[in-house]
Design a protein around this motif. Structure first.
Motif, PDB file in Angstrom:
ATOM      1  N   PHE A  97      -0.486  -1.372 -51.689  1.00  0.00           N
ATOM      2  CA  PHE A  97       0.578  -1.954 -51.018  1.00  0.00           C
ATOM      3  C   PHE A  97       1.386  -1.160 -50.126  1.00  0.00           C
ATOM      4  N   ARG A  98       1.171  -1.380 -48.766  1.00  0.00           N
ATOM      5  CA  ARG A  98       2.029  -0.592 -47.839  1.00  0.00           C
ATOM      6  C   ARG A  98       3.067  -1.262 -47.097  1.00  0.00           C
ATOM      7  N   LYS A  99       3.991  -0.951 -46.848  1.00  0.00           N
ATOM      8  CA  LYS A  99       5.030  -1.558 -46.058  1.00  0.00           C
ATOM      9  C   LYS A  99       4.620  -1.547 -44.695  1.00  0.00           C
ATOM     10  N   SER A 100       4.573  -2.489 -44.051  1.00  0.00           N
ATOM     11  CA  SER A 100       4.370  -2.789 -42.482  1.00  0.00           C
ATOM     12  C   SER A 100       5.681  -2.796 -41.784  1.00  0.00           C
ATOM     13  N   SER A 101       6.792  -3.495 -42.072  1.00  0.00           N
ATOM     14  CA  SER A 101       7.925  -3.781 -41.480  1.00  0.00           C
ATOM     15  C   SER A 101       8.985  -4.329 -42.485  1.00  0.00           C
ATOM     16  N   LEU A 102      10.229  -3.879 -42.166  1.00  0.00           N
ATOM     17  CA  LEU A 102      11.469  -4.326 -42.993  1.00  0.00           C
ATOM     18  C   LEU A 102      12.548  -5.004 -42.096  1.00  0.00           C
ATOM     19  N   VAL A 103      12.908  -6.048 -41.986  1.00  0.00           N
ATOM     20  CA  VAL A 103      14.112  -6.812 -41.342  1.00  0.00           C
ATOM     21  C   VAL A 103      15.215  -6.995 -42.116  1.00  0.00           C
ATOM     22  N   ARG A 104      16.441  -6.302 -41.907  1.00  0.00           N
ATOM     23  CA  ARG A 104      17.478  -6.755 -42.653  1.00  0.00           C
ATOM     24  C   ARG A 104      18.542  -7.290 -41.963  1.00  0.00           C
ATOM     25  N   VAL A 105      19.327  -8.186 -42.262  1.00  0.00           N
ATOM     26  CA  VAL A 105      20.223  -9.267 -41.767  1.00  0.00           C
ATOM     27  C   VAL A 105      21.569  -9.096 -42.741  1.00  0.00           C
ATOM     28  N   PRO A 106      22.776  -8.685 -42.273  1.00  0.00           N
ATOM     29  CA  PRO A 106      23.671  -8.285 -43.110  1.00  0.00           C
ATOM     30  C   PRO A 106      24.564  -9.707 -43.208  1.00  0.00           C
ATOM     31  N   ILE A 107      24.308 -10.817 -43.666  1.00  0.00           N
ATOM     32  CA  ILE A 107      24.980 -11.873 -43.948  1.00  0.00           C
ATOM     33  C   ILE A 107      25.548 -11.888 -45.439  1.00  0.00           C
ATOM     34  N   ARG A 108      26.788 -11.461 -45.416  1.00  0.00           N
ATOM     35  CA  ARG A 108      27.402 -11.168 -46.840  1.00  0.00           C
ATOM     36  C   ARG A 108      27.523 -12.745 -47.715  1.00  0.00           C
ATOM     37  N   LEU A 109      26.691 -13.134 -48.217  1.00  0.00           N
ATOM     38  CA  LEU A 109      26.702 -14.554 -48.642  1.00  0.00           C
ATOM     39  C   LEU A 109      27.811 -14.422 -49.998  1.00  0.00           C
ATOM     40  N   SER A 163      35.324 -18.287 -52.810  1.00  0.00           N
ATOM     41  CA  SER A 163      35.505 -19.556 -52.636  1.00  0.00           C
ATOM     42  C   SER A 163      34.656 -20.533 -53.590  1.00  0.00           C
ATOM     43  N   GLY A 164      33.407 -19.994 -54.072  1.00  0.00           N
ATOM     44  CA  GLY A 164      32.515 -20.654 -54.556  1.00  0.00           C
ATOM     45  C   GLY A 164      31.597 -21.631 -54.006  1.00  0.00           C
ATOM     46  N   VAL A 165      31.937 -21.548 -52.503  1.00  0.00           N
ATOM     47  CA  VAL A 165      30.689 -22.366 -51.748  1.00  0.00           C
ATOM     48  C   VAL A 165      30.364 -21.106 -50.501  1.00  0.00           C
ATOM     49  N   ILE A 166      29.271 -21.559 -49.932  1.00  0.00           N
ATOM     50  CA  ILE A 166      28.813 -20.571 -48.706  1.00  0.00           C
ATOM     51  C   ILE A 166      29.396 -21.524 -47.431  1.00  0.00           C
ATOM     52  N   SER A 167      29.994 -20.816 -46.659  1.00  0.00           N
ATOM     53  CA  SER A 167      30.488 -21.529 -45.501  1.00  0.00           C
ATOM     54  C   SER A 167      29.593 -22.128 -44.583  1.00  0.00           C
ATOM     55  N   ALA A 182      16.019 -16.276 -53.827  1.00  0.00           N
ATOM     56  CA  ALA A 182      17.690 -16.021 -53.646  1.00  0.00           C
ATOM     57  C   ALA A 182      18.264 -15.515 -55.040  1.00  0.00           C
ATOM     58  N   THR A 183      19.315 -14.891 -55.020  1.00  0.00           N
ATOM     59  CA  THR A 183      19.786 -14.318 -56.187  1.00  0.00           C
ATOM     60  C   THR A 183      21.206 -14.848 -56.648  1.00  0.00           C
ATOM     61  N   SER A 184      22.203 -13.853 -56.794  1.00  0.00           N
ATOM     62  CA  SER A 184      23.382 -14.505 -57.281  1.00  0.00           C
ATOM     63  C   SER A 184      24.008 -15.331 -56.396  1.00  0.00           C
ATOM     64  N   ALA A 185      24.361 -14.869 -55.176  1.00  0.00           N
ATOM     65  CA  ALA A 185      25.228 -15.563 -54.456  1.00  0.00           C
ATOM     66  C   ALA A 185      24.753 -17.005 -54.213  1.00  0.00           C
ATOM     67  N   MET A 186      23.659 -17.406 -54.191  1.00  0.00           N
ATOM     68  CA  MET A 186      23.083 -18.654 -53.894  1.00  0.00           C
ATOM     69  C   MET A 186      23.016 -19.623 -55.225  1.00  0.00           C
ATOM     70  N   ARG A 187      22.953 -18.680 -56.358  1.00  0.00           N
ATOM     71  CA  ARG A 187      22.858 -19.068 -57.647  1.00  0.00           C
ATOM     72  C   ARG A 187      24.165 -19.670 -58.128  1.00  0.00           C
ATOM     73  N   GLU A 188      25.229 -18.880 -57.517  1.00  0.00           N
ATOM     74  CA  GLU A 188      26.530 -19.318 -58.100  1.00  0.00           C
ATOM     75  C   GLU A 188      27.296 -20.328 -57.192  1.00  0.00           C
ATOM     76  N   ALA A 189      26.806 -20.417 -55.799  1.00  0.00           N
ATOM     77  CA  ALA A 189      27.502 -21.270 -54.820  1.00  0.00           C
ATOM     78  C   ALA A 189      27.082 -22.820 -55.347  1.00  0.00           C
ATOM     79  N   THR A 190      28.486 -23.326 -55.370  1.00  0.00           N
ATOM     80  CA  THR A 190      28.077 -24.799 -55.665  1.00  0.00           C
ATOM     81  C   THR A 190      27.218 -25.540 -54.688  1.00  0.00           C
ATOM     82  N   ASN A 191      27.216 -25.037 -53.590  1.00  0.00           N
ATOM     83  CA  ASN A 191      26.441 -25.956 -52.555  1.00  0.00           C
ATOM     84  C   ASN A 191      25.061 -24.971 -52.197  1.00  0.00           C
ATOM     85  N   GLY A 192      24.583 -24.127 -53.180  1.00  0.00           N
ATOM     86  CA  GLY A 192      23.478 -23.337 -53.243  1.00  0.00           C
ATOM     87  C   GLY A 192      22.157 -24.064 -52.744  1.00  0.00           C
TER      88      GLY A 192
END
Length: 298
Positions: free
Chosen positions: A34-46, A53-57, A87-97
């Protein structure tokens, strides 16, 4: 005979969203690579939404939709034949996840699985950890995310115990000092209770922050970082301003703040477990997703 396939993983975390595209190389008589070909990272701080606030804006919801559309195009261009989005904790905990996941599926066609902490730890442990945990040694695996940290204890090549705690970097920044004190005490007790009988224990660290700290150390891949070095680096970073960490150390703006609580988590885990060194194999949830897809565990 050689065959190369393209697999992809989308990791929707509390601090950033990542798309990993990997080459899966099958060759007769050899182990699949398994070899990494490309990685794209987007800093959306959910997590800044979900843990406060408990919800994602609406703004971050639209940014997620845009990111998924872009990721889908990138996967098409790269001829990706299989992918999975988790998706992990932010989406898991947001009431609108769940509502946002449905909206993204409807608008982009990307299906998002919102996973729990235990499943997250299990996916990550399906990576190349086996190369480190062989033999009679004991390890505390620590995966620090934006919303949670997963701890897994390995001894003699087997999982002894694992637990997910709501102690992520984005969460620690947004919590009060009193809240952080409570969670650190809870984690301390769990680590001490579960590692006190283990001798010569070492840490295995994963996550963007420990990868960055390892890169900054200049060490060769496979060589561990000592507790003394990590503590010195922590004091150095803590004494710098946020602006200086960006301008002088070339840290990304969304890394320059969370690297402080992340380093504190790793240091605390080392102190409570008695570990004097930490290995950084550069693995994470996205790597685990791709391997789990290939071996049909997802």
């Amino acid at each position: 005979m050689l065959e190369i396939k393209k697999y992809a993983a989308i990791d929707i975390g509390s601090n950033a969203i990542r798309l990993l595209i990997a080459n899966v190389i099958e060759e007769t008589g050899k182990e699949t690579q398994f070899r990494k070909s490309s990685l794209v990272r987007v800093p959306i701080r959910l997590g800044a939404d979900a843990f406060v606030s408990g919800v994602i804006s609406e703004e971050n919801t639209q940014r997620m939709i845009n990111a998924m559309e872009a990721f889908k195009l990138l996967m098409d261009i790269n001829n990706v034949e299989k992918y999975k989005a988790c998706a992990t904790s932010a989406m898991r905990e947001a009431t609108n996840g769940k509502e946002i996941a449905e909206k993204i599926l409807e608008q982009t066609g990307v299906k998002i699985d919102i996973i729990g902490g235990k499943k997250e730890a299990a996916i990550i442990s399906s990576t190349d950890l086996s190369q480190l945990i062989e033999g009679d040694a004991s390890y505390l695996y620590v995966d620090v995310g934006g919303g949670s940290t997963e701890f897994t204890i390995f001894s003699k090549g087997r999982i002894i115990n694992s637990k997910s705690f709501k102690m992520g970097t984005v969460r620690l920044i947004n919590n009060s000092k009193a809240e952080n004190k409570i969670i650190f005490k809870e984690v301390q007790k769990w680590i001490e209770d579960n590692t006190k009988h283990l001798k010569k224990l070492a840490l295995i660290g994963s996550g963007g922050n420990i990868n960055k700290l390892f890169k900054m150390s200049g060490r060769t891949l496979g060589k561990p970082i000592s507790y003394i070095y990590l503590n010195a680096q922590y004091q150095f970073l803590k004494n710098m301003s946020y602006a200086d960490r960006i301008s002088e150390l070339s840290l990304n703006p969304d890394r320059a703040d969370v690297i402080i609580p992340a380093t504190k988590i790793y240091l605390s885990a080392m102190k409570w477990s008695g570990a004097r060194k930490i290995f950084v194999p550069k693995i994470g949830l996205a790597d685990g997703i791709i391997k789990s897809l290939y071996f049909k565990k997802l």
